[in-house]
Scaffold this motif. Structure first.
Motif, PDB file in Angstrom:
ATOM      1  N   ILE A   1     -76.614-153.594  68.761  1.00 32.53           N
ATOM      2  CA  ILE A   1     -76.421-152.148  68.904  1.00 32.53           C
ATOM      3  C   ILE A   1     -77.714-151.569  69.478  1.00 32.53           C
ATOM      4  CG2 ILE A   1     -75.965-149.984  67.731  1.00 32.53           C
ATOM      5  CD1 ILE A   1     -74.418-151.491  65.643  1.00 32.53           C
ATOM      6  N   PRO A   2     -77.660-150.941  70.638  1.00 32.82           N
ATOM      7  CA  PRO A   2     -78.884-150.451  71.278  1.00 32.82           C
ATOM      8  C   PRO A   2     -79.458-149.225  70.599  1.00 32.82           C
ATOM      9  CG  PRO A   2     -76.963-149.753  72.535  1.00 32.82           C
ATOM     10  CD  PRO A   2     -76.452-150.651  71.447  1.00 32.82           C
ATOM     11  N   GLY A   3     -80.714-148.919  70.939  1.00 35.31           N
ATOM     12  CA  GLY A   3     -81.336-147.695  70.462  1.00 35.31           C
ATOM     13  C   GLY A   3     -82.170-147.888  69.213  1.00 35.31           C
ATOM     14  N   MET A   4     -82.703-146.758  68.713  1.00 34.02           N
ATOM     15  CA  MET A   4     -83.557-146.746  67.537  1.00 34.02           C
ATOM     16  C   MET A   4     -82.705-146.515  66.287  1.00 34.02           C
ATOM     17  SD  MET A   4     -86.609-147.204  68.819  1.00 34.02           S
ATOM     18  CE  MET A   4     -87.854-146.578  67.695  1.00 34.02           C
ATOM     19  N   HIS A   5     -82.894-147.378  65.294  1.00 31.02           N
ATOM     20  CA  HIS A   5     -82.134-147.309  64.053  1.00 31.02           C
ATOM     21  C   HIS A   5     -83.084-146.972  62.905  1.00 31.02           C
ATOM     22  CE1 HIS A   5     -78.863-149.256  66.280  1.00 31.02           C
ATOM     23  NE2 HIS A   5     -79.801-150.055  66.751  1.00 31.02           N
ATOM     24  N   ALA A   6     -82.788-145.917  62.177  1.00 35.34           N
ATOM     25  CA  ALA A   6     -83.663-145.492  61.090  1.00 35.34           C
ATOM     26  C   ALA A   6     -83.577-146.465  59.920  1.00 35.34           C
ATOM     27  CB  ALA A   6     -83.290-144.091  60.633  1.00 35.34           C
ATOM     28  N   PHE A   7     -84.663-146.550  59.156  1.00 36.60           N
ATOM     29  CA  PHE A   7     -84.632-147.334  57.922  1.00 36.60           C
ATOM     30  C   PHE A   7     -85.626-146.761  56.929  1.00 36.60           C
ATOM     31  CE2 PHE A   7     -88.063-149.435  60.227  1.00 36.60           C
ATOM     32  CZ  PHE A   7     -88.971-149.822  59.243  1.00 36.60           C
ATOM     33  N   ASN A   8     -85.380-147.062  55.670  1.00 34.20           N
ATOM     34  CA  ASN A   8     -86.255-146.662  54.576  1.00 34.20           C
ATOM     35  C   ASN A   8     -86.740-147.894  53.832  1.00 34.20           C
ATOM     36  OD1 ASN A   8     -86.205-143.872  54.924  1.00 34.20           O
ATOM     37  ND2 ASN A   8     -84.402-143.609  53.621  1.00 34.20           N
ATOM     38  N   ILE A   9     -87.849-147.749  53.127  1.00 36.31           N
ATOM     39  CA  ILE A   9     -88.341-148.806  52.255  1.00 36.31           C
ATOM     40  C   ILE A   9     -88.341-148.260  50.831  1.00 36.31           C
ATOM     41  CG2 ILE A   9     -90.275-150.315  51.677  1.00 36.31           C
ATOM     42  CD1 ILE A   9     -91.147-150.186  54.580  1.00 36.31           C
ATOM     43  N   SER A  10     -87.657-148.956  49.937  1.00 44.83           N
ATOM     44  CA  SER A  10     -87.602-148.569  48.532  1.00 44.83           C
ATOM     45  C   SER A  10     -87.823-149.815  47.684  1.00 44.83           C
ATOM     46  CB  SER A  10     -86.241-147.935  48.203  1.00 44.83           C
ATOM     47  OG  SER A  10     -85.210-148.910  48.281  1.00 44.83           O
TER      48      SER A  10
ATOM     49  N   GLU B   1     -86.355-133.755  51.884  1.00 38.63           N
ATOM     50  CA  GLU B   1     -86.606-135.150  52.203  1.00 38.63           C
ATOM     51  C   GLU B   1     -85.452-135.812  52.947  1.00 38.63           C
ATOM     52  OE1 GLU B   1     -89.432-136.500  51.844  1.00 38.63           O
ATOM     53  OE2 GLU B   1     -90.368-134.901  50.686  1.00 38.63           O
ATOM     54  N   MET B   2     -84.513-135.015  53.416  1.00 37.00           N
ATOM     55  CA  MET B   2     -83.310-135.572  54.032  1.00 37.00           C
ATOM     56  C   MET B   2     -83.612-136.268  55.355  1.00 37.00           C
ATOM     57  SD  MET B   2     -79.743-133.627  54.844  1.00 37.00           S
ATOM     58  CE  MET B   2     -80.561-132.337  55.783  1.00 37.00           C
ATOM     59  N   GLN B   3     -82.920-137.381  55.594  1.00 38.53           N
ATOM     60  CA  GLN B   3     -83.028-138.101  56.852  1.00 38.53           C
ATOM     61  C   GLN B   3     -81.667-138.081  57.540  1.00 38.53           C
ATOM     62  OE1 GLN B   3     -83.413-142.498  57.054  1.00 38.53           O
ATOM     63  NE2 GLN B   3     -85.352-142.103  58.087  1.00 38.53           N
ATOM     64  N   LEU B   4     -81.637-137.673  58.776  1.00 35.59           N
ATOM     65  CA  LEU B   4     -80.391-137.528  59.519  1.00 35.59           C
ATOM     66  C   LEU B   4     -79.557-138.803  59.476  1.00 35.59           C
ATOM     67  CD1 LEU B   4     -78.569-136.009  61.607  1.00 35.59           C
ATOM     68  CD2 LEU B   4     -79.995-137.024  63.385  1.00 35.59           C
ATOM     69  N   ASP B   5     -80.183-139.954  59.715  1.00 36.09           N
ATOM     70  CA  ASP B   5     -79.430-141.197  59.837  1.00 36.09           C
ATOM     71  C   ASP B   5     -78.835-141.642  58.502  1.00 36.09           C
ATOM     72  OD1 ASP B   5     -80.216-142.304  62.778  1.00 36.09           O
ATOM     73  OD2 ASP B   5     -81.868-141.225  61.865  1.00 36.09           O
ATOM     74  N   SER B   6     -79.505-141.312  57.403  1.00 35.43           N
ATOM     75  CA  SER B   6     -78.959-141.633  56.090  1.00 35.43           C
ATOM     76  C   SER B   6     -77.680-140.844  55.839  1.00 35.43           C
ATOM     77  CB  SER B   6     -79.997-141.323  55.005  1.00 35.43           C
ATOM     78  OG  SER B   6     -79.440-141.466  53.717  1.00 35.43           O
ATOM     79  N   VAL B   7     -77.702-139.559  56.163  1.00 37.71           N
ATOM     80  CA  VAL B   7     -76.508-138.730  56.014  1.00 37.71           C
ATOM     81  C   VAL B   7     -75.412-139.214  56.955  1.00 37.71           C
ATOM     82  CG1 VAL B   7     -75.584-136.392  56.233  1.00 37.71           C
ATOM     83  CG2 VAL B   7     -77.865-136.749  55.277  1.00 37.71           C
TER      84      VAL B   7
ATOM     85  N   LEU C   1     -75.663-127.187  59.580  1.00 37.67           N
ATOM     86  CA  LEU C   1     -76.229-127.954  60.687  1.00 37.67           C
ATOM     87  C   LEU C   1     -77.732-127.771  60.831  1.00 37.67           C
ATOM     88  CD1 LEU C   1     -73.560-127.488  63.506  1.00 37.67           C
ATOM     89  CD2 LEU C   1     -73.851-129.406  61.950  1.00 37.67           C
ATOM     90  N   GLY C   2     -78.241-126.599  60.491  1.00 38.70           N
ATOM     91  CA  GLY C   2     -79.673-126.350  60.623  1.00 38.70           C
ATOM     92  C   GLY C   2     -80.509-127.298  59.790  1.00 38.70           C
ATOM     93  N   ASP C   3     -80.014-127.679  58.604  1.00 41.62           N
ATOM     94  CA  ASP C   3     -80.741-128.607  57.748  1.00 41.62           C
ATOM     95  C   ASP C   3     -80.762-130.002  58.361  1.00 41.62           C
ATOM     96  OD1 ASP C   3     -81.221-126.708  55.610  1.00 41.62           O
ATOM     97  OD2 ASP C   3     -79.073-126.837  55.226  1.00 41.62           O
ATOM     98  N   LEU C   4     -79.623-130.408  58.937  1.00 40.53           N
ATOM     99  CA  LEU C   4     -79.596-131.700  59.633  1.00 40.53           C
ATOM    100  C   LEU C   4     -80.524-131.687  60.833  1.00 40.53           C
ATOM    101  CD1 LEU C   4     -75.849-132.828  59.718  1.00 40.53           C
ATOM    102  CD2 LEU C   4     -77.740-133.936  58.539  1.00 40.53           C
ATOM    103  N   ARG C   5     -80.513-130.598  61.559  1.00 36.90           N
ATOM    104  CA  ARG C   5     -81.343-130.477  62.765  1.00 36.90           C
ATOM    105  C   ARG C   5     -82.826-130.612  62.429  1.00 36.90           C
ATOM    106  NH1 ARG C   5     -84.790-130.478  65.449  1.00 36.90           N
ATOM    107  NH2 ARG C   5     -85.351-129.341  67.332  1.00 36.90           N
ATOM    108  N   SER C   6     -83.259-130.041  61.321  1.00 35.63           N
ATOM    109  CA  SER C   6     -84.681-130.063  60.971  1.00 35.63           C
ATOM    110  C   SER C   6     -85.158-131.437  60.549  1.00 35.63           C
ATOM    111  CB  SER C   6     -84.960-129.064  59.850  1.00 35.63           C
ATOM    112  OG  SER C   6     -84.285-129.438  58.660  1.00 35.63           O
ATOM    113  N   SER C   7     -84.235-132.364  60.275  1.00 35.63           N
ATOM    114  CA  SER C   7     -84.617-133.701  59.833  1.00 35.63           C
ATOM    115  C   SER C   7     -84.760-134.684  60.981  1.00 35.63           C
ATOM    116  CB  SER C   7     -83.580-134.238  58.838  1.00 35.63           C
ATOM    117  OG  SER C   7     -82.338-134.497  59.489  1.00 35.63           O
TER     118      SER C   7
END
Length: 441
Positions: A206-215, A331-337, A358-364
């Protein structure tokens, strides 16, 4: 021909790699310090190591072996009982210092013959290769090492703090079968992590940048949302979806089309949240499962709102038809949502979705990533016949020159504009304990 794969231990990363890394290949995991390279390969090692698949982890000059192992124990995937049994750690740096960097291939060959691992990791390979000053010697030593590794049935991972421009300069990238890049990017006051498949020989990804978190669980990947690969049927679907809002359905000929996306824009206090909740509630009353994704009011606050309108939240939520997805906008991340929403859509259970706002998603995220995500998501809504409402906050109370900055209105099938007015020629609506009611006059 089916290519045998090495699973990463991260389902979503396997999805990006279309099944995992091909077996018996040489792979480079690259990125700046602190991007998560070591955590990724250790998670992969513990996911695959077993009696018939021993993993050999070779540390070099970047970190003492004891400290390296102690750090790994802070993650859930790390199993200390398997160290020395199916996961073997060796300090390759000590061996190289004793015998010289020119003996690298010979040292590794001896370890392979003795241990017979199916997986081998050299971390950090870049720190080791920096001992080679002459570029010609570097190529020769690396070629000898690659020859040794390919003569054994093992999958190799070379980990290093490489910069992007090094991919065209260093020989390890030329011989690598795959290259996985990990990066950190600042977004406002936050820092987000992304990974990208730069190379995967003989296989797609799958091309492009894929977000990830470390927990504590390790690495969690959120694959970039792509538009549906197969276009939905072009057969017209004229089924209507009622909003449950008195007067509104009459204005739009008995409701919105099923599978359509509606942008509801208005200033603070204009009733967007109530409209969204009432839309989902109407679906529940008619046996249609709905999902309310909210980023401002938490579940307790939403329950208080519903009680104010004489809606019993316990009853609405009891049978699972009314689902709440809450994420803090701080602390929201667009890709997680996106991953959570996409999973609900792909399961085929949800019929109505509200995204507030949408504004909250946009700011992330950045503008382009947000715009691409929203386009892909609305296409999936159409393909899966999910009827959606997108809430967007306007800053002007009475008049607005633009509905949205990211052309979300162009991606929407319908636009409902809310505003405060003193012009009685326009239709008005009331918010009462019965919900929202739009007057006919």
């Amino acid at each position: 021909m089916v290519i045998e794969r090495v699973k990463t231990g991260i389902d979503e990363l396997d999805q990006v790699l279309q099944g995992g890394f091909p077996v018996n290949t040489l792979n480079v995991i690259m990125g700046a310090p602190g991007t998560g390279k070591t955590i990724l390969v250790e998670q992969l090692v513990f996911a695959n190591a077993g009696p018939q698949s021993v993993a050999l982890y070779l540390t070099t000059l970047s970190e003492p072996l004891d400290k390296f192992i102690a750090h790994g124990q802070s993650y859930d995937f790390f199993d200390a009982a398997r160290i020395g049994e199916t996961v073997l750690y060796e300090d390759l740096g000590v061996m190289v210092r004793e015998r010289g960097i020119a003996a690298l291939a010979e040292i590794v060959a001896e370890l392979l013959a003795q241990i017979k691992p199916r997986l081998i990791v050299i971390d950090s390979f870049k720190a080791l290769s920096e001992l080679i000053e002459n570029p010609r010697d570097r190529r020769t030593i690396l070629f000898d090492l690659a020859s040794v590794l390919t003569s054994y049935s093992c999958t190799t991972f070379l980990v290093g703090e490489y910069a992007g421009e090094m991919m065209t300069e260093l020989p390890e990238f030329a011989i690598a079968d795959s290259i996985l890049l990990l990066v950190k990017q600042p977004t406002g006051v936050r820092e987000q992590r992304f990974l990208k498949v730069e190379k995967l020989r003989g296989s797609g990804s799958i091309p492009g940048m894929h977000a990830f978190n470390i927990s504590q669980r390790g690495i969690e990947v959120y694959p970039r949302l792509l538009t549906p690969s197969i276009a939905p049927s072009y057969t017209a679907n004229v089924e209507r979806v009622n909003t449950g809002i008195s007067g509104l359905d009459d204005m739009i000929e008995r409701g919105f089309w099923r599978g359509s996306t509606t942008l509801v824009a208005g200033p603070t206090g204009s009733g967007k949240t109530i409209i969204g909740l009432q839309f989902i509630r109407e679906g529940v009353l008619n046996g249609e499962p709905g999902l309310y994704a909210g980023f401002q009011e938490n579940p307790t606050q939403l329950a208080r709102i519903m009680q104010h309108f004489d809606w019993d939240p316990a009853t609405l939520l009891a049978d699972g038809l009314f689902e709440l997805l809450y994420r803090s906008p701080v602390e929201m991340q667009l890709d997680s949502v996106a991953t959570d929403l996409f999973m609900h859509v792909r399961k085929g259970r949800v019929k109505r979705i509200v995204i507030d706002a949408l504004g909250d998603l946009r700011s992330s995220s950045d503008v382009q990533r947000f715009s691409d995500f929203m386009y892909a998501l609305t296409q999936w809504f159409a393909a899966q016949n999910v009827t959606c409402m997108l809430m967007y906050e306007l800053h002007d109370l009475f008049e607005s020159e633009a509905v949205s900055d990211e052309e979300i209105s162009n991606m929407s099938d319908n636009v409902v504009l809310l505003r405060f007015t003193h012009d009685h020629r326009e239709r008005t609506f009331e918010i009462s304990n019965r919900g929202v009611t739009i007057k006919s006059e």
